[in-house]
Design a protein around this motif. Structure first.
Motif, PDB file in Angstrom:
ATOM      1  N   THR A 200       0.836  -1.208   0.000  1.00  0.00           N
ATOM      2  CA  THR A 200       0.000   0.000   0.000  1.00  0.00           C
ATOM      3  C   THR A 200       0.867   1.253   0.000  1.00  0.00           C
ATOM      4  OG1 THR A 200      -1.807  -1.114   1.169  1.00  0.00           O
ATOM      5  CG2 THR A 200      -1.749   1.289   1.279  1.00  0.00           C
ATOM      6  N   LEU A 201       1.880   1.276   0.854  1.00  0.00           N
ATOM      7  CA  LEU A 201       2.782   2.429   0.910  1.00  0.00           C
ATOM      8  C   LEU A 201       3.486   2.636  -0.429  1.00  0.00           C
ATOM      9  CD1 LEU A 201       4.419   1.853   4.421  1.00  0.00           C
ATOM     10  CD2 LEU A 201       2.725   3.601   3.826  1.00  0.00           C
ATOM     11  N   TYR A 202       3.883   1.534  -1.046  1.00  0.00           N
ATOM     12  CA  TYR A 202       4.600   1.614  -2.325  1.00  0.00           C
ATOM     13  C   TYR A 202       3.690   2.131  -3.434  1.00  0.00           C
ATOM     14  CZ  TYR A 202       7.125   0.063  -6.497  1.00  0.00           C
ATOM     15  OH  TYR A 202       7.746   0.012  -7.714  1.00  0.00           O
ATOM     16  N   GLU A 203       2.493   1.568  -3.526  1.00  0.00           N
ATOM     17  CA  GLU A 203       1.593   1.941  -4.615  1.00  0.00           C
ATOM     18  C   GLU A 203       1.048   3.357  -4.459  1.00  0.00           C
ATOM     19  OE1 GLU A 203      -1.330  -1.137  -4.868  1.00  0.00           O
ATOM     20  OE2 GLU A 203       0.004  -2.468  -6.009  1.00  0.00           O
ATOM     21  N   LYS A 204       0.988   3.851  -3.224  1.00  0.00           N
ATOM     22  CA  LYS A 204       0.514   5.220  -2.992  1.00  0.00           C
ATOM     23  C   LYS A 204       1.644   6.244  -3.097  1.00  0.00           C
ATOM     24  CE  LYS A 204      -3.778   4.123  -2.098  1.00  0.00           C
ATOM     25  NZ  LYS A 204      -4.890   4.526  -2.992  1.00  0.00           N
ATOM     26  N   GLY A 205       2.851   5.774  -3.394  1.00  0.00           N
ATOM     27  CA  GLY A 205       3.966   6.692  -3.585  1.00  0.00           C
ATOM     28  C   GLY A 205       4.632   7.164  -2.307  1.00  0.00           C
ATOM     29  N   SER A 206       4.331   6.512  -1.183  1.00  0.00           N
ATOM     30  CA  SER A 206       4.938   6.925   0.086  1.00  0.00           C
ATOM     31  C   SER A 206       6.369   6.419   0.229  1.00  0.00           C
ATOM     32  CB  SER A 206       4.093   6.414   1.262  1.00  0.00           C
ATOM     33  OG  SER A 206       2.808   6.991   1.238  1.00  0.00           O
ATOM     34  N   LEU A 207       6.718   5.388  -0.534  1.00  0.00           N
ATOM     35  CA  LEU A 207       8.080   4.855  -0.513  1.00  0.00           C
ATOM     36  C   LEU A 207       8.833   5.352  -1.743  1.00  0.00           C
ATOM     37  CD1 LEU A 207       7.582   1.130   0.588  1.00  0.00           C
ATOM     38  CD2 LEU A 207       8.450   3.027   1.956  1.00  0.00           C
ATOM     39  N   LYS A 208       9.881   6.081  -1.515  1.00  0.00           N
ATOM     40  CA  LYS A 208      10.671   6.620  -2.613  1.00  0.00           C
ATOM     41  C   LYS A 208      11.727   5.604  -3.055  1.00  0.00           C
ATOM     42  CE  LYS A 208       8.346  10.363  -1.958  1.00  0.00           C
ATOM     43  NZ  LYS A 208       7.163  10.603  -2.818  1.00  0.00           N
ATOM     44  N   PRO A 209      12.150   5.662  -4.318  1.00  0.00           N
ATOM     45  CA  PRO A 209      13.231   4.777  -4.776  1.00  0.00           C
ATOM     46  C   PRO A 209      14.465   4.906  -3.886  1.00  0.00           C
ATOM     47  CG  PRO A 209      12.198   5.865  -6.642  1.00  0.00           C
ATOM     48  CD  PRO A 209      11.607   6.494  -5.409  1.00  0.00           C
ATOM     49  N   VAL A 249       0.141   2.287   8.761  1.00  0.00           N
ATOM     50  CA  VAL A 249      -0.952   1.719   7.970  1.00  0.00           C
ATOM     51  C   VAL A 249      -1.947   1.052   8.917  1.00  0.00           C
ATOM     52  CG1 VAL A 249      -1.597   0.050   6.183  1.00  0.00           C
ATOM     53  CG2 VAL A 249       0.536   1.348   5.970  1.00  0.00           C
ATOM     54  N   HIS A 250      -3.222   1.379   8.752  1.00  0.00           N
ATOM     55  CA  HIS A 250      -4.315   0.780   9.531  1.00  0.00           C
ATOM     56  C   HIS A 250      -4.276  -0.735   9.330  1.00  0.00           C
ATOM     57  CE1 HIS A 250      -8.277  -0.043  11.071  1.00  0.00           C
ATOM     58  NE2 HIS A 250      -8.653   1.224  11.102  1.00  0.00           N
ATOM     59  N   ALA A 251      -4.120  -1.486  10.414  1.00  0.00           N
ATOM     60  CA  ALA A 251      -3.901  -2.935  10.286  1.00  0.00           C
ATOM     61  C   ALA A 251      -5.181  -3.717  10.003  1.00  0.00           C
ATOM     62  CB  ALA A 251      -3.237  -3.481  11.548  1.00  0.00           C
ATOM     63  N   PHE A 252      -6.343  -3.094  10.152  1.00  0.00           N
ATOM     64  CA  PHE A 252      -7.591  -3.753   9.784  1.00  0.00           C
ATOM     65  C   PHE A 252      -8.025  -3.374   8.367  1.00  0.00           C
ATOM     66  CE2 PHE A 252      -9.035  -4.158  14.463  1.00  0.00           C
ATOM     67  CZ  PHE A 252      -8.569  -5.459  14.515  1.00  0.00           C
ATOM     68  N   GLU A 253      -8.034  -2.078   8.080  1.00  0.00           N
ATOM     69  CA  GLU A 253      -8.609  -1.598   6.824  1.00  0.00           C
ATOM     70  C   GLU A 253      -7.578  -1.353   5.731  1.00  0.00           C
ATOM     71  OE1 GLU A 253     -11.092   1.731   7.706  1.00  0.00           O
ATOM     72  OE2 GLU A 253     -12.278   0.633   9.189  1.00  0.00           O
ATOM     73  N   GLY A 254      -6.317  -1.211   6.104  1.00  0.00           N
ATOM     74  CA  GLY A 254      -5.268  -1.140   5.100  1.00  0.00           C
ATOM     75  C   GLY A 254      -4.934   0.232   4.559  1.00  0.00           C
ATOM     76  N   GLN A 255      -5.621   1.287   5.015  1.00  0.00           N
ATOM     77  CA  GLN A 255      -5.294   2.605   4.485  1.00  0.00           C
ATOM     78  C   GLN A 255      -4.150   3.241   5.267  1.00  0.00           C
ATOM     79  OE1 GLN A 255      -8.038   2.018   6.285  1.00  0.00           O
ATOM     80  NE2 GLN A 255      -8.868   3.861   7.251  1.00  0.00           N
ATOM     81  N   ILE A 256      -3.462   4.170   4.609  1.00  0.00           N
ATOM     82  CA  ILE A 256      -2.355   4.888   5.247  1.00  0.00           C
ATOM     83  C   ILE A 256      -2.922   5.881   6.257  1.00  0.00           C
ATOM     84  CG2 ILE A 256      -0.425   6.468   4.856  1.00  0.00           C
ATOM     85  CD1 ILE A 256      -0.187   5.255   2.042  1.00  0.00           C
ATOM     86  N   ILE A 257      -2.316   5.940   7.435  1.00  0.00           N
ATOM     87  CA  ILE A 257      -2.712   6.908   8.459  1.00  0.00           C
ATOM     88  C   ILE A 257      -1.875   8.160   8.252  1.00  0.00           C
ATOM     89  CG2 ILE A 257      -2.820   7.375  10.937  1.00  0.00           C
ATOM     90  CD1 ILE A 257      -3.092   4.335  11.353  1.00  0.00           C
TER      91      ILE A 257
END
Length: 268
Positions: A200-209, A249-257
């Motif tokens: 989720t973090l990767y696909e939302k662009g929160s993780l940089k190369p 990341v919300h451990a139940f719903e999976g969205q970034i906090i």
């Protein structure tokens, strides 16, 4: 009217229609299978972007919501002074939930910064000090957060211990808040696994190369409730990036906090 001819035309028409629909179905099916087969696994995408990560936790399958409320320090202080837990401190309680302490004399620390020394001070001189975990040091301020069953209450101003140092880097005072009456609100539910949260973090662009994930752990975030009222706490995955930034990341719903930028930064 030639009914046999009309019937034959209808049969041929429906036959052609069936053949066309079958063709479209198989074409779509082949396309979806091709798309599935050509999807690049997450591990390969991360490797291509030179994103590294530590071994991910595997022992967390389920968790639950918690409820808690701020402690009333008024009675706690009276009892603890009698037991000398707060001996050598001038203590004041504000709004019943915030404990301010000024030490009669600075608590000396060695010149080389050592977390073990701070931990020893907290354990022996702070109410319920063994329930707090070191978080960070920024300038002359050291922050701890409360834990429950070895899981930290992340960024929670109602479960925080803030220690102040003087110019000689000795402890001179602290401010404490704490949650109590912690209860498990629900039956255990399955949580998303850390690899899925990482995706989720990767696909939302929160993780940089070229990022490096240096720590991954499970804790709790305040989901409902103000700092001065009862809270509902949710399980959340914490990812430490390059030892400098926190992502959750919300451990139940999976969205970034989402957090303000300054609260994401780690300073040692």
């Amino acid at each position: 009217m030639d009914w046999n001819r009309i019937k034959t035309i209808f049969i041929l028409t429906f036959l052609v229609l069936d053949i066309y629909l079958m063709y479209e179905f198989f074409k779509l099916n082949d396309a979806s299978q091709y798309e599935y087969s050509t999807e690049v696994p997450l591990e390969k995408r991360l490797k291509a972007d030179e994103i590294e990560y530590v071994e991910l936790p595997k022992n967390f399958i389920k968790d639950m919501y918690l409820s808690a409320e701020p402690i009333d320090f008024s009675n706690e202080v009276t009892e603890s002074v009698e037991k000398t837990k707060l001996k050598g401190q001038k203590v004041q309680v504000n709004s019943s939930t915030v404990l301010n302490s000024v030490l009669d004399k600075p608590y000396e620390l060695s010149e080389k910064y050592d977390k073990a020394e701070i931990n020893s001070f907290v354990k022996n001189n702070v109410l319920y000090g063994d329930q707090y975990r070191y978080w960070k040091k920024e300038d002359n301020i050291i922050t701890y957060y409360q834990q429950f069953k070895d899981k930290t209450f992340y960024q929670n101003s109602s479960a925080e211990l803030t220690i102040y140092l003087n110019d000689e880097n000795n402890i001179v005072s602290y401010v404490q808040t704490m949650l109590t009456n912690i209860e498990e609100l629900s039956e255990e539910e399955k949580i998303i696994q850390p690899l899925k949260a990482l995706e989720t973090l990767y696909e939302k662009g929160s993780l940089k190369p070229k990022s490096k994930i240096t720590k991954v752990e499970l804790g709790y975030f305040n989901f409902v409730g103000e700092a001065s009222t009862a809270q509902v706490l949710i399980p959340a995955w914490r990812f430490v990036i390059n030892d400098k930034e926190d992502l959750y990341v919300h451990a139940f719903e999976g969205q970034i906090i989402e957090l303000p930028t300054e609260e994401k930064t780690i300073v040692e």
